[in-house]
Structures are given as C-alpha cells and as structure tokens.
Design an enzyme around this catalytic site. Structure first.
Site, PDB file in Angstrom:
ATOM      1  N   LYS A 136       0.870  -1.190   0.000  1.00 31.87           N
ATOM      2  CA  LYS A 136       0.000   0.000   0.000  1.00 31.87           C
ATOM      3  C   LYS A 136       0.901   1.233   0.000  1.00 31.87           C
ATOM      4  O   LYS A 136       1.816   1.318   0.824  1.00 31.87           O
ATOM      5  CB  LYS A 136      -0.870   0.023   1.250  1.00 31.87           C
ATOM      6  CG  LYS A 136      -1.847  -1.123   1.304  1.00 31.87           C
ATOM      7  CD  LYS A 136      -3.222  -0.694   0.846  1.00 31.87           C
ATOM      8  CE  LYS A 136      -4.168  -1.873   0.897  1.00 31.87           C
ATOM      9  NZ  LYS A 136      -5.355  -1.704   0.084  1.00 31.87           N
ATOM     10  N   ASP A 164      -0.577  -0.142  -4.485  1.00 30.51           N
ATOM     11  CA  ASP A 164      -1.963   0.347  -4.447  1.00 30.51           C
ATOM     12  C   ASP A 164      -1.989   1.704  -3.777  1.00 30.51           C
ATOM     13  O   ASP A 164      -1.696   1.821  -2.590  1.00 30.51           O
ATOM     14  CB  ASP A 164      -2.845  -0.646  -3.673  1.00 30.51           C
ATOM     15  CG  ASP A 164      -4.320  -0.281  -3.754  1.00 30.51           C
ATOM     16  OD1 ASP A 164      -4.644   0.746  -4.378  1.00 30.51           O
ATOM     17  OD2 ASP A 164      -5.133  -1.022  -3.193  1.00 30.51           O
TER      18      ASP A 164
END
Ligand SMILES: O=C(O)CCC(=O)c1ccccc1C(=O)O
Ligand SMILES: [Mg+2]
Length: 325
Positions: A136, A164
């Site tokens: 992330k 992401d």
C-alpha cells in the site's frame, strides 16, 4: 426439496484497522446456507463499511425476499443478478447457487500476493519465496514510498510488486514517487492501482513514468468500460463490491479479451468467503495470483478454514440464525 437458513455474524478485527478514515472494530455480515435435495451451498454477504452502499440490515431484507421466491421455485441465479443496487447480496446468493449446482470447482489458489507490512527483517523472510507481493502506498510521504519500494526491489531481485495508491496522489506526488524508483526497477512493478485522483492523471503518470497501472475503483463506476489502454496492465475485481458471479465472469472475460490481467481480490470477507474467492481465482484467473491476503485482519475464521491458517475457527453452531424456512 429446498431449504434455506440465514446466519448473522460479527467477528472482532485486529486492533487499528482503518478503512477510508473509519476504524473497523468488527466485521459484520450474513451467511446463507441453502439445501436442494441432497446438495448444500454456502454464500457470504458482507457489505464493507466505507465501500458498499448497502447496510447489513438492507442486505438481510433483500436476501430474505429473494430466498422466499427461491423456495417457491424461482431461479436463484436470476434472482441474484437482479440485485444491481446491492452487489454483496448478488455475489453471496450467486456463489451459494454455484455451490448447489457444483459449478464452483473445489481447487483453490491459496498462493495469494502477500500484503507487505511490519518490520523489514520479518518481511524479507516472508517474501523470500514469493514471486509477487503487494504494498500500500500513498498513506505517508510519496518520497518515502519510492525509497521503500526501491529498497524492497533491490533486496529481493526475484520479486515483482503490485502497489496500491487508492487515488491518493496529486500528479506532483506521483511524480515524486517515481523519481525515487530507478528506471531499471520500474518494470518489476507489475502495476500500481489507481495512483492519482482522476483516471486521466493516472494515465498521464503511466505515460511519463513507464510504470504500469491498474483500475480498481474505476471498474465499479457507472459508465466505465474495460478496454486496452496504453500503460494499463490489469483490472481488480472485488466480487463483494461488484456483483453476481455472472457479472464478475463477464468482466474477467472482457479483461482477458483486451489482453489485461484480472485480479480477484478481497473485500475483507471471512475465511468462508475468502476460500470461495480462492476457488474462483483458480478457476477463472488461473495465471494470476489473487489479492486475498486479508485473513489475518479478522481474529477468527468462520465455518470453513483457509488451508494451514492458525486462527481459531468459529463453528456454525456458534452463529445466530436470523431466518430459516
Ligand atoms: O487487493 C488486495 O490484495 C487486498 C485487498 C485490498 O487491498 C482492499 C480490501 C478492501 C478494500 C479495499 C482494498 C484496496 O484495494 O485498497
Ligand atoms: Mg485498491
């Protein structure tokens, strides 16, 4: 002979799980168990706070209404596909229907892309034999993300990364990130999901940086069409947020026809839902590792265990039955 039972569950989450600025203390949802003659099928209906528009209460109303019709002889897959406004209901009912018809193969792909977190030593060990992992980004400084990603790629030369950003970067921040990832490393970023606030900015980032992108949130937006685009590598499919098995299969087929990878991914379902997603992945996206490394966010497993997982398993007898016919 048809029979149906609906259970409600509420499972404690690990401390400190924050989703779209809200802290999630428990994961709440419904399990549906259906019988037809000697067959039995399960489905999980778990609207995700901050992502799903439907509440568990609304989902329960919808499920009960649909099951009453199914018990009168209606087709479950047709009923499921009609739930356009409640994707979690459409998915849960359609996967229970697939189990009833033996249409969901048993073999699962449990080798999913691990989510990277925690201290670097433990992380490097965990990634030693992994072809692909997920990080992330966009939560802290973009430069820090760039340095961290570069460090991982340099330390583990066999590894490819999925990133992401969940639309968190301005074009300037996305560019700052890329500046700290050497061009030679960029091809080992399989893709970054939705780097920027708009699709056009994300496309421009891909063009300028040479880093491939993937659509996640976009896939669920009205008017979005899957097509090949320069710099686009994949689409992310989260069935609980997307809809029926039929709808998910259509999207996967469209992606594959466009030469894109389709990545089946978690909406933080329980072990029951996650094992079904692993089976969908082995069946429908056999060349792609699914994004299902969310089991450990919930303190216990539910009804069906994930292979070799250590978390305690909650038996169906511990669940509240909210409806049965
Ligand atoms: O995709 C994965 O590997 C894990 C799932 C995941 O990241 C996720 C799970 C629930 C809600 C949003 C997201 C996300 O893509 O950020
Ligand atoms: Mg995402």
């Amino acid at each position: 002979m048809r029979r149906a039972k609906l259970y409600r569950y509420s499972l404690p989450m690990e401390a400190g799980i924050v989703l779209r600025n809200q802290r999630l203390k428990t994961r709440d949802g419904l399990l549906v168990q259906l019988w037809q003659d000697e067959k039995c099928g399960w489905g999980e209906i778990a609207p995700l706070p901050g992502f799903s528009l439907e509440s568990v209460e609304q989902a329960q109303q919808g499920v009960q209404h649909a099951l009453a019709q199914w018990l009168q002889g209606a087709s479950l897959s047709a009923l499921a596909s009609a739930f356009n406004a409640m994707p979690s209901v459409a998915f849960g009912l359609s996967i229970a229907d697939a189990e009833l018809r033996d249409a969901l193969p048993q073999t699962g792909n449990y080798a999913c892309a691990p989510l990277c977190h925690g201290d670097p030593d433990a992380l490097y060990q965990r990634l030693a034999n992994q072809p692909v992992a997920k990080v992330k980004v966009g939560l802290y400084e973009a430069v820090g993300d760039g340095l961290n990603v570069s460090m991982l790629l340099e330390a583990l030369p066999h590894l490819r990364l999925r990133l992401d950003a969940n639309r968190s970067w301005t074009p300037a921040k996305a560019e700052a990130f890329a500046r700290y990832v050497a061009p030679a490393l960029r091809s080992r970023i399989a893709f970054i999901e939705e780097p920027c606030q708009t699709r056009e900015q994300s496309r421009e980032f891909a063009r300028a940086s040479g880093i491939a992108i993937a659509w996640d949130e976009s896939v669920r937006e009205a008017g979005f069409e899957i097509r090949a685009e320069e710099g686009l590598a994949a689409i992310i499919i989260k069935p609980t947020l997307t809809g029926s098995l039929t709808r998910c299969r259509e999207l996967i087929a469209k992606a594959h026809r466009a030469g894109l990878e389709a990545v089946i991914s978690s909406s933080i379902e329980s072990s029951l839902g996650l094992t079904q997603l692993a089976r969908m992945a082995a069946w429908l996206t056999p060349d792609t590792q699914p994004g299902l490394d969310t089991l450990d966010l919930i303190q216990s497993q539910l009804v069906r265990p994930w292979p070799e997982a250590a978390r305690p398993l909650l038996d169906v007898s511990a669940l509240e039955v909210v409806w049965q016919r």
